[in-house]
Design an enzyme around this catalytic site. Sequence first.
Site, mmCIF file in Angstrom:
data_model
loop_
_atom_site.group_PDB
_atom_site.id
_atom_site.type_symbol
_atom_site.label_atom_id
_atom_site.label_comp_id
_atom_site.label_asym_id
_atom_site.label_seq_id
_atom_site.Cartn_x
_atom_site.Cartn_y
_atom_site.Cartn_z
ATOM 1 N N LYS A 19 42.739 33.343 50.800
ATOM 2 C CA LYS A 19 43.034 34.089 49.558
ATOM 3 C C LYS A 19 42.240 35.214 49.689
ATOM 4 O O LYS A 19 42.423 36.334 49.588
ATOM 5 C CB LYS A 19 43.257 33.275 48.415
ATOM 6 C CG LYS A 19 42.871 34.265 47.201
ATOM 7 C CD LYS A 19 42.960 33.689 45.911
ATOM 8 C CE LYS A 19 41.468 33.234 45.411
ATOM 9 N NZ LYS A 19 40.729 34.487 44.447
ATOM 10 N N ASN A 20 40.777 34.983 49.887
ATOM 11 C CA ASN A 20 39.560 35.909 49.557
ATOM 12 C C ASN A 20 39.612 36.983 50.801
ATOM 13 O O ASN A 20 38.937 37.873 50.800
ATOM 14 C CB ASN A 20 38.448 35.165 49.186
ATOM 15 C CG ASN A 20 38.630 34.885 47.540
ATOM 16 O OD1 ASN A 20 39.495 35.071 47.104
ATOM 17 N ND2 ASN A 20 37.522 34.068 47.266
ATOM 18 N N CYS A 70 36.657 37.909 32.890
ATOM 19 C CA CYS A 70 37.559 36.774 33.206
ATOM 20 C C CYS A 70 36.731 35.701 32.720
ATOM 21 O O CYS A 70 35.467 35.751 32.260
ATOM 22 C CB CYS A 70 38.034 36.646 34.577
ATOM 23 S SG CYS A 70 36.648 36.431 35.674
ATOM 24 N N ARG A 93 32.544 41.259 34.807
ATOM 25 C CA ARG A 93 32.748 41.344 36.089
ATOM 26 C C ARG A 93 32.642 42.707 36.455
ATOM 27 O O ARG A 93 33.479 43.496 36.597
ATOM 28 C CB ARG A 93 34.261 41.012 36.618
ATOM 29 C CG ARG A 93 34.668 39.234 36.367
ATOM 30 C CD ARG A 93 33.716 38.448 37.209
ATOM 31 N NE ARG A 93 34.102 38.425 38.521
ATOM 32 C CZ ARG A 93 34.918 37.850 39.192
ATOM 33 N NH1 ARG A 93 35.843 36.955 38.544
ATOM 34 N NH2 ARG A 93 35.119 37.745 40.635
ATOM 35 N N ASP A 137 32.074 29.456 44.738
ATOM 36 C CA ASP A 137 33.611 28.972 44.370
ATOM 37 C C ASP A 137 33.550 27.438 44.619
ATOM 38 O O ASP A 137 34.866 26.858 44.540
ATOM 39 C CB ASP A 137 34.519 29.790 45.346
ATOM 40 C CG ASP A 137 34.703 31.140 44.839
ATOM 41 O OD1 ASP A 137 35.171 31.957 45.785
ATOM 42 O OD2 ASP A 137 33.954 31.455 43.918
ATOM 43 N N ARG A 155 47.202 30.434 41.393
ATOM 44 C CA ARG A 155 46.574 31.776 41.882
ATOM 45 C C ARG A 155 45.838 31.565 43.176
ATOM 46 O O ARG A 155 46.013 32.470 43.976
ATOM 47 C CB ARG A 155 45.357 32.357 40.947
ATOM 48 C CG ARG A 155 46.071 32.889 39.424
ATOM 49 C CD ARG A 155 44.986 33.550 38.763
ATOM 50 N NE ARG A 155 44.188 34.420 39.799
ATOM 51 C CZ ARG A 155 42.811 34.606 39.513
ATOM 52 N NH1 ARG A 155 42.181 34.453 38.449
ATOM 53 N NH2 ARG A 155 42.321 35.505 40.369
#
Length: 420
Positions: free
Chosen positions: A22-23, A115, A120, A307, A399
């Site tokens: 994803k990243n 978030c 952020r 993460d 997500r």
Amino acid sequence: MEKLIVKGPTPLKGRVTISGSKNSSLPILAATLLTKEKCVIRRVPDLSDTNYMTQILAELGAEVERASGVVTVEATKIKSVAPYDLVRKMRASICVLGPLTGRLKKASVSLPGGCVIGDRPVDLHLKGLEGLGAKITVDGGDIHVDAKKNFKGSTINLLGKHGSTVLGTDNVMMAAVLAKGTTVIEGAAAEPEVEDLANFLIKMGAKIEGAGTHTITIHGVKELHGAEHTVIPDRIEAGTFLCAAAMAGEGVTIRRCAPEHMKAMLQVLIDSGFPLEVGKDSITIRPNPQAKGFDITTQPYPGFPTDMQAQFGALATVINDVSTITETIFPQRFMHVAELKRMGADIDLQGATARIRGGQKLKGAPVMASDLRASAALVLAALQAEGKTEINRLYHIDRGYEHIDDKFSAIGADLDRKKD
Ligand code: EPZ
């Protein structure tokens, strides 16, 4: 809204195929804005985050097609203003700022909201673009970049008080590839996803050295051409499944992963005594009832990834020892702790350090998903808790994890997705 009903404990066994990162996908999709020619990106995971990014590209005027994991983008003519209603849904949308600035020499993107893992900020992104000569104004919640005049390469330090910035490095790199002269990014993020973006930009004709280290040099070119690229495997999804399989079962093999991107987390598992077989693009792990506790401090790559800290927190609950986890990147990133404690976990949170005494069986309970990785940690705990766990606000997990319920069911989990 949807929820996940998980019945535990379930021993896991079998094989899981890891999806594209994803990243890595998000900045690479944004980078397709840098050329008017067609780009083809393969192994893009089917997630709400990547879907938001393709919608943003389309709203900016690009032709976007998606056929399962392959996304084709043709940004022949694009606008410089990113759509607020989409950008507000995903803070990673900030990574369109760099390519819009590089291609159009102007951009307007709304400031990303905070978030649950904390504030952020994007001050380093803006510092980097100003370092290239752009004029930045922020008003009404929008960032306006004007790089029409004296936009040129320079030496920029992107280190912040929490270390390097991943998307900040991406944004400056994507702007600098079309800036006159040479840019040196000092204190650059060295994550594999940054290197993957650089490899895609190089295929488009960019001149970049040092990606994957903390100093990246970019020699600006006049324009970039279309390119094709396959995204690297998702090291965080891979690590998540390794933690799940280490908690109980007869061994699970994860396939199509990149062990070379996972050294820090693999070392923790090895030091704790979990038997690992590491191949070129696969890893097999088994539980170990005598596993030892671990002490982790999250760091920018190649250190232990932030993460993965929630997932290791869940793993620590089944280790009959004391483990500690200190979070240095997002000090508030412990949304999963209160929920794990609802399931009976013995966790003491002092500032940015969690102390977990594992070994007692958790009990299923209704819990609340929050940030993406905290939610994954709840799934891991629920798989081994006695009884039923209901995980609400499933959209957080969707997500970042492609078909997570199908993948866990295929290795023995008993879980059902239900509408609220
Ligand atoms: C990327 O976010 C990842 N997201 C995050 O993954 C990941 O947790 C994070 O990097 C750290 O590894 C994507 O790649 C889409 P940062 P990013 O800028 O780039 C501070 C997930 O779960 N900072 O590297 O936004 C910041 O507050 C997500 O997949 C500034 O101070 O993170 C943090 O403390 C969550 N000023 C630290 O730097 C800035 O201008 C690292 O943030 C930018 C960041």
